[in-house]
Design a protein around this motif. Structure first.
Motif, mmCIF file in Angstrom:
data_model
loop_
_atom_site.group_PDB
_atom_site.id
_atom_site.type_symbol
_atom_site.label_atom_id
_atom_site.label_comp_id
_atom_site.label_asym_id
_atom_site.label_seq_id
_atom_site.Cartn_x
_atom_site.Cartn_y
_atom_site.Cartn_z
ATOM 1 N N THR A 190 0.850 -1.181 0.000
ATOM 2 C CA THR A 190 0.000 0.000 0.000
ATOM 3 C C THR A 190 0.892 1.240 0.000
ATOM 4 O O THR A 190 2.067 1.176 0.421
ATOM 5 N N THR A 191 0.350 2.352 -0.434
ATOM 6 C CA THR A 191 1.120 3.603 -0.424
ATOM 7 C C THR A 191 1.585 3.927 0.987
ATOM 8 O O THR A 191 2.775 4.221 1.212
ATOM 9 N N GLU A 192 0.689 3.860 1.929
ATOM 10 C CA GLU A 192 1.017 4.203 3.317
ATOM 11 C C GLU A 192 2.026 3.216 3.901
ATOM 12 O O GLU A 192 2.966 3.604 4.596
ATOM 13 N N GLY A 193 1.835 1.933 3.601
ATOM 14 C CA GLY A 193 2.759 0.925 4.110
ATOM 15 C C GLY A 193 4.165 1.083 3.561
ATOM 16 O O GLY A 193 5.160 0.939 4.287
ATOM 17 N N ALA A 194 4.266 1.402 2.271
ATOM 18 C CA ALA A 194 5.578 1.591 1.648
ATOM 19 C C ALA A 194 6.306 2.787 2.251
ATOM 20 O O ALA A 194 7.510 2.719 2.549
#
Length: 462
Positions: free
Chosen positions: A181-185
């Motif tokens: 995910t964008t946030e996870g990355a």
């Protein structure tokens, strides 16, 4: 209180020297003195006999001493997927291999990193980088495994912590299960920087923020990645302008070419370097020169994937920082950087500038000081100068392969791959007579074979 112990000195003498400093200073027969982890002096003739605390004197007759080679683009994990999809262009090659790459785990990545690093180090690389962007869920601490392998090998290292959040369902190339995910990355990237990045002069490990490419990353990840990198004070890396297909992809999706798209997302600047940059027009090159954005030139990989010939002579003339890259070994199976000196020169001579494209000395500069510029470490390494870090290589040029070539730099670049008699990183010798002193090459060969076979079995099960 007792005075601090004097730093021990190593003297290398009776050798040809290419310093690759700003004046391209060379010595037909000179010396280098290493004190601790720094270069103390470089000069003509033998080192002074009056030097104290000399623990080793190396008679380097028949050798050329250069700065250590600096690799500016790689994907270590690909060491265990070499020799696959050998007749594909970039997009088809990625589609063929992503399903296999998405099955990697920590043990596989550690073995692959050992293989990639060992092959480069035994061939004169003293500073390496890895752009790792595949993080399957539940695969373990992949960044930690890569950093551990580099530390054990004794190589100076930059990990470009990559990421992908644009999968097939969003119009990208990676399979859905291969992306974050964008946030996870962003969170994982920040954690990696805070845990591992060393900003000191002597740093052996640094981290860069490195979303993978326009066709595997959302615009939001690029924008926020740039903001994250600048907030943390680290460099930025990605792929750019590699193929005509990428150019078409960017125009169709974003209404502009790759360079304009990167500029719109904050991805041009002196803290940025991009891999490949094959399909660049005059305006693109001018934008890179204006912003001091760097380029990792990967001639063998570009040829392997039929991407084209990068306009390196035009970039250099415009003032663009350019270094050399092996690229991942699924698109450059040799895994060597010293052979890229020759390939960069020869391939660029097939382009518009023909025989005037690059000289042997320009090729050596690409592989040393140019790489240091691109990685943001030109003050510390990339040339042989007093006060810089003691990263250097002794190339043996008095054998059948090179002895009849009078000029040592011509011999190194135009001739066969030269044997490495010794390689020093941070003042520590890590290679002797072409063999690693810091790792068991035979054990690495076995482990990489085993992990390649395990990955193939895992991928075949789907």
């Amino acid at each position: 209180m007792a005075p601090p112990a004097a730093a021990q000195r190593t003297v290398i003498e009776n050798c040809a020297i290419a310093t690759v400093d700003a004046q391209d200073t060379e010595y037909a027969s000179g010396h280098v003195v290493i004190e601790g982890n720094r270069i103390e002096s470089v000069g003509l003739g033998r080192a002074p006999d009056s030097l104290t605390d000399v623990v080793r004197r190396i008679d380097a007759s028949g050798h050329l001493v250069t700065p250590g080679l600096i690799n500016t683009h790689h994907h270590f994990y690909q060491w265990i997927t070499r020799g696959l999809a050998t007749d594909h262009n970039l997009f088809n090659w990625l589609v063929a291999l992503y399903p296999t790459w998405a099955r990697i785990d920590e043990e596989m990545v550690y073995a692959a990193a050992q293989g990639s690093l060992a092959m480069m180090a035994r061939g004169g690389v003293t500073t390496a980088m890895d752009h790792h962007y595949v993080f399957p869920q539940g695969s373990g601490d992949l960044s930690g495994a890569i950093i551990r392998a580099a530390s054990e090998m004794g190589v100076r290292f930059t990990l470009a912590r990559g990421s992908m959040d644009r999968s097939v369902k969003d119009g990208g190339l990676p399979p859905d299960f291969a992306v974050e995910t964008t946030e996870g990355a962003l969170a994982a990237t920040e954690e990696t920087v805070r845990k591992h990045h060393d900003a000191s002069f002597d740093a052996m490990t640094q981290i860069a923020v490195a979303p993978c490419s326009p066709f595997s990353v959302s615009t939001e990840l690029l924008r926020q990645g740039a903001e994250l990198a600048r907030r943390l004070g680290v460099r930025m890396h990605t792929h750019g302008s590699e193929t005509v297909e990428e150019e078409k992809f960017c125009h169709e999706l974003f209404g502009m070419g790759p360079t304009d798209y990167f500029e719109s997302t904050g991805w041009l600047g002196e803290d940025v370097w991009m891999a490949h940059c094959v399909h660049m027009n005059d305006s693109d090159i001018a934008a890179f020169a204006r912003t001091r954005t760097g380029v990792a030139h990967c001639p063998s990989s570009n040829a392997r994937l039929a991407a084209g010939i990068a306009r390196v002579p035009d970039m250099l003339k415009a003032g663009v920082p350019v270094g050399l890259g092996v690229d991942g070994t699924a698109s450059n199976e040799s895994g060597e950087l010293h052979t890229e000196l020759r390939n960069a020169l020869l391939i660029n001579r097939l382009g518009a500038h023909r025989e005037a494209a690059l000289t042997a000395r320009q090729a050596l500069r690409l592989g040393t000081y140019g790489g240091a510029q691109v990685l943001g470490r030109a003050e510390q390494t990339g040339s042989l100068e007093a006060g810089k870090l003691a990263d250097l290589v002794l190339w043996k040029l008095d054998t059948l392969a090179h002895a009849s070539i009078a000029d040592p730099i011509t011999a190194l670049v135009f001739g066969a791959a030269a044997p490495v008699t010794a390689s020093f990183v941070n003042g520590r010798q890590i290679v002797e007579n072409g063999r690693l002193l810091t790792a068991d090459e035979d054990a690495i060969a076995r482990s990489t074979r085993d992990e390649a076979q395990r990955l193939a079995r895992t991928a075949s099960r789907g």
